[in-house]
Write a protein that holds these residues in place. Structure first.
Motif, PDB file in Angstrom:
ATOM      1  N   TYR A 146       0.827  -1.201   0.000  1.00 53.70           N
ATOM      2  CA  TYR A 146       0.000   0.000   0.000  1.00 53.70           C
ATOM      3  C   TYR A 146       0.863   1.254   0.000  1.00 53.70           C
ATOM      4  CZ  TYR A 146      -4.182  -2.733   0.765  1.00 53.70           C
ATOM      5  OH  TYR A 146      -5.219  -3.608   0.608  1.00 53.70           O
ATOM      6  N   CYS A 147       0.407   2.231  -0.770  1.00 55.15           N
ATOM      7  CA  CYS A 147       1.069   3.535  -0.830  1.00 55.15           C
ATOM      8  C   CYS A 147       0.382   4.454   0.172  1.00 55.15           C
ATOM      9  CB  CYS A 147       0.919   4.160  -2.213  1.00 55.15           C
ATOM     10  SG  CYS A 147       1.548   3.156  -3.556  1.00 55.15           S
ATOM     11  N   GLU A 148       1.173   5.081   1.004  1.00 53.01           N
ATOM     12  CA  GLU A 148       0.644   6.017   1.995  1.00 53.01           C
ATOM     13  C   GLU A 148       1.368   7.349   1.820  1.00 53.01           C
ATOM     14  OE1 GLU A 148       1.235   6.150   6.647  1.00 53.01           O
ATOM     15  OE2 GLU A 148      -0.098   4.509   6.054  1.00 53.01           O
ATOM     16  N   ALA A 149       0.607   8.427   1.689  1.00 53.77           N
ATOM     17  CA  ALA A 149       1.189   9.754   1.451  1.00 53.77           C
ATOM     18  C   ALA A 149       1.792  10.327   2.725  1.00 53.77           C
ATOM     19  CB  ALA A 149       0.120  10.693   0.911  1.00 53.77           C
ATOM     20  N   LYS A 150       2.896  11.017   2.557  1.00 49.54           N
ATOM     21  CA  LYS A 150       3.549  11.773   3.631  1.00 49.54           C
ATOM     22  C   LYS A 150       3.613  13.229   3.173  1.00 49.54           C
ATOM     23  CE  LYS A 150       4.232   8.399   6.359  1.00 49.54           C
ATOM     24  NZ  LYS A 150       3.362   8.315   7.509  1.00 49.54           N
ATOM     25  N   MET A 151       2.466  13.891   3.244  1.00 51.09           N
ATOM     26  CA  MET A 151       2.325  15.227   2.667  1.00 51.09           C
ATOM     27  C   MET A 151       3.144  16.296   3.384  1.00 51.09           C
ATOM     28  SD  MET A 151       0.554  14.417   0.205  1.00 51.09           S
ATOM     29  CE  MET A 151      -0.556  15.473  -0.665  1.00 51.09           C
ATOM     30  N   GLU A 152       3.597  16.021   4.599  1.00 54.09           N
ATOM     31  CA  GLU A 152       4.398  17.020   5.297  1.00 54.09           C
ATOM     32  C   GLU A 152       5.699  17.330   4.547  1.00 54.09           C
ATOM     33  OE1 GLU A 152       4.788  12.957   7.037  1.00 54.09           O
ATOM     34  OE2 GLU A 152       3.089  14.314   6.957  1.00 54.09           O
ATOM     35  N   LYS A 153       6.138  16.432   3.696  1.00 52.83           N
ATOM     36  CA  LYS A 153       7.323  16.690   2.869  1.00 52.83           C
ATOM     37  C   LYS A 153       7.079  17.844   1.891  1.00 52.83           C
ATOM     38  CE  LYS A 153      10.815  14.897   2.037  1.00 52.83           C
ATOM     39  NZ  LYS A 153      12.167  15.312   2.299  1.00 52.83           N
ATOM     40  N   LEU A 154       5.819  18.141   1.605  1.00 54.49           N
ATOM     41  CA  LEU A 154       5.510  19.246   0.693  1.00 54.49           C
ATOM     42  C   LEU A 154       5.725  20.606   1.348  1.00 54.49           C
ATOM     43  CD1 LEU A 154       2.378  17.909  -1.201  1.00 54.49           C
ATOM     44  CD2 LEU A 154       4.722  18.105  -2.036  1.00 54.49           C
ATOM     45  N   ASN A 155       5.980  20.619   2.666  1.00 56.69           N
ATOM     46  CA  ASN A 155       6.279  21.889   3.343  1.00 56.69           C
ATOM     47  C   ASN A 155       7.487  22.573   2.726  1.00 56.69           C
ATOM     48  OD1 ASN A 155       4.135  21.728   5.112  1.00 56.69           O
ATOM     49  ND2 ASN A 155       5.324  20.712   6.697  1.00 56.69           N
ATOM     50  N   GLU A 156       8.432  21.793   2.259  1.00 58.04           N
ATOM     51  CA  GLU A 156       9.615  22.343   1.592  1.00 58.04           C
ATOM     52  C   GLU A 156       9.203  23.171   0.371  1.00 58.04           C
ATOM     53  OE1 GLU A 156      13.518  20.613  -0.822  1.00 58.04           O
ATOM     54  OE2 GLU A 156      12.277  19.241   0.335  1.00 58.04           O
ATOM     55  N   VAL A 157       8.253  22.667  -0.380  1.00 57.92           N
ATOM     56  CA  VAL A 157       7.761  23.379  -1.561  1.00 57.92           C
ATOM     57  C   VAL A 157       6.973  24.611  -1.132  1.00 57.92           C
ATOM     58  CG1 VAL A 157       6.296  23.206  -3.611  1.00 57.92           C
ATOM     59  CG2 VAL A 157       7.704  21.254  -2.918  1.00 57.92           C
ATOM     60  N   ALA A 158       6.132  24.461  -0.125  1.00 56.98           N
ATOM     61  CA  ALA A 158       5.313  25.573   0.358  1.00 56.98           C
ATOM     62  C   ALA A 158       6.195  26.724   0.846  1.00 56.98           C
ATOM     63  CB  ALA A 158       4.377  25.107   1.466  1.00 56.98           C
ATOM     64  N   GLU A 159       7.270  26.399   1.553  1.00 55.76           N
ATOM     65  CA  GLU A 159       8.185  27.435   2.043  1.00 55.76           C
ATOM     66  C   GLU A 159       8.879  28.143   0.886  1.00 55.76           C
ATOM     67  OE1 GLU A 159      10.730  25.322   4.745  1.00 55.76           O
ATOM     68  OE2 GLU A 159       9.092  25.026   6.189  1.00 55.76           O
ATOM     69  N   TRP A 160       9.262  27.403  -0.132  1.00 64.81           N
ATOM     70  CA  TRP A 160       9.914  27.993  -1.283  1.00 64.81           C
ATOM     71  C   TRP A 160       8.956  28.936  -2.017  1.00 64.81           C
ATOM     72  CZ3 TRP A 160       9.270  27.611  -6.657  1.00 64.81           C
ATOM     73  CH2 TRP A 160      10.330  28.099  -7.411  1.00 64.81           C
ATOM     74  N   VAL A 161       7.706  28.494  -2.201  1.00 65.15           N
ATOM     75  CA  VAL A 161       6.705  29.318  -2.884  1.00 65.15           C
ATOM     76  C   VAL A 161       6.375  30.552  -2.048  1.00 65.15           C
ATOM     77  CG1 VAL A 161       4.278  29.370  -3.614  1.00 65.15           C
ATOM     78  CG2 VAL A 161       5.711  27.417  -4.204  1.00 65.15           C
ATOM     79  N   GLU A 162       6.341  30.399  -0.738  1.00 68.79           N
ATOM     80  CA  GLU A 162       5.979  31.508   0.157  1.00 68.79           C
ATOM     81  C   GLU A 162       6.916  32.703   0.004  1.00 68.79           C
ATOM     82  OE1 GLU A 162       3.918  33.706   3.057  1.00 68.79           O
ATOM     83  OE2 GLU A 162       3.343  32.027   1.762  1.00 68.79           O
ATOM     84  N   GLN A 163       8.203  32.444  -0.187  1.00 71.23           N
ATOM     85  CA  GLN A 163       9.133  33.566  -0.340  1.00 71.23           C
ATOM     86  C   GLN A 163       8.787  34.398  -1.569  1.00 71.23           C
ATOM     87  OE1 GLN A 163      13.190  32.301  -0.905  1.00 71.23           O
ATOM     88  NE2 GLN A 163      12.635  30.867  -2.513  1.00 71.23           N
ATOM     89  N   TYR A 164       8.325  33.762  -2.622  1.00 67.39           N
ATOM     90  CA  TYR A 164       7.957  34.492  -3.833  1.00 67.39           C
ATOM     91  C   TYR A 164       6.592  35.149  -3.691  1.00 67.39           C
ATOM     92  CZ  TYR A 164      12.111  32.506  -5.743  1.00 67.39           C
ATOM     93  OH  TYR A 164      13.426  32.178  -5.932  1.00 67.39           O
ATOM     94  N   ARG A 165       5.704  34.524  -2.937  1.00 68.28           N
ATOM     95  CA  ARG A 165       4.409  35.150  -2.679  1.00 68.28           C
ATOM     96  C   ARG A 165       4.614  36.458  -1.923  1.00 68.28           C
ATOM     97  NH1 ARG A 165       1.094  36.457   0.885  1.00 68.28           N
ATOM     98  NH2 ARG A 165       2.257  35.503   2.570  1.00 68.28           N
ATOM     99  N   LYS A 166       5.476  36.433  -0.911  1.00 75.63           N
ATOM    100  CA  LYS A 166       5.760  37.656  -0.142  1.00 75.63           C
ATOM    101  C   LYS A 166       6.393  38.719  -1.038  1.00 75.63           C
ATOM    102  CE  LYS A 166       6.388  35.492   4.361  1.00 75.63           C
ATOM    103  NZ  LYS A 166       7.375  35.118   5.398  1.00 75.63           N
ATOM    104  N   PHE A 167       7.333  38.321  -1.864  1.00 76.46           N
ATOM    105  CA  PHE A 167       8.003  39.250  -2.770  1.00 76.46           C
ATOM    106  C   PHE A 167       6.986  39.935  -3.677  1.00 76.46           C
ATOM    107  CE2 PHE A 167       9.755  39.984  -7.017  1.00 76.46           C
ATOM    108  CZ  PHE A 167      10.784  40.865  -6.735  1.00 76.46           C
TER     109      PHE A 167
END
Length: 112
Positions: free
Chosen positions: A65-86
């Protein structure tokens, strides 16, 4: 080869796999049934997702069975956030500038 989260989500098939298993674990065959590609191709996508830490495989009897570990996407969210603020800052500055121009035009009687 060390893979990262950005590589994993770069592919639309892998993003779709993540969407499918985000809320419930699915066995590999169930995942593969949703795509018009070979099971081997799906296994390769799952392998990449596993290497990136976005999913874990759990063995239950003969099924995997495949089980998602979505907390790893925080890395992407943090990267996108810097550009959203900019861009938010830039657009706020533009809005202030345009309001200032509009105000000057009103004072000078140039409003159309």
């Amino acid at each position: 080869m060390r893979r990262d989260t950005f590589q994993a989500i770069a592919d639309p098939t892998r993003r779709e796999i993540l969407s499918m298993i985000a809320y419930q674990s699915l066995n590999v065959n169930s995942v593969a049934e949703h795509f018009d590609v070979s099971r081997t191709a799906i296994y390769k996508h799952i392998k990449i997702l596993t290497e990136c830490g976005l999913i874990v495989m759990k063995q239950e009897g003969r099924e995997r069975y495949c089980e998602a570990k979505m907390e790893k996407l925080n890395e992407v969210a943090e990267w996108v956030e810097q550009y959203r603020k900019f861009w938010t800052n830039k657009l706020d500055n533009l809005e202030n500038y345009l309001e200032e121009l509009q105000s000057k035009n009103k004072k000078n009687g140039k409003q159309k």
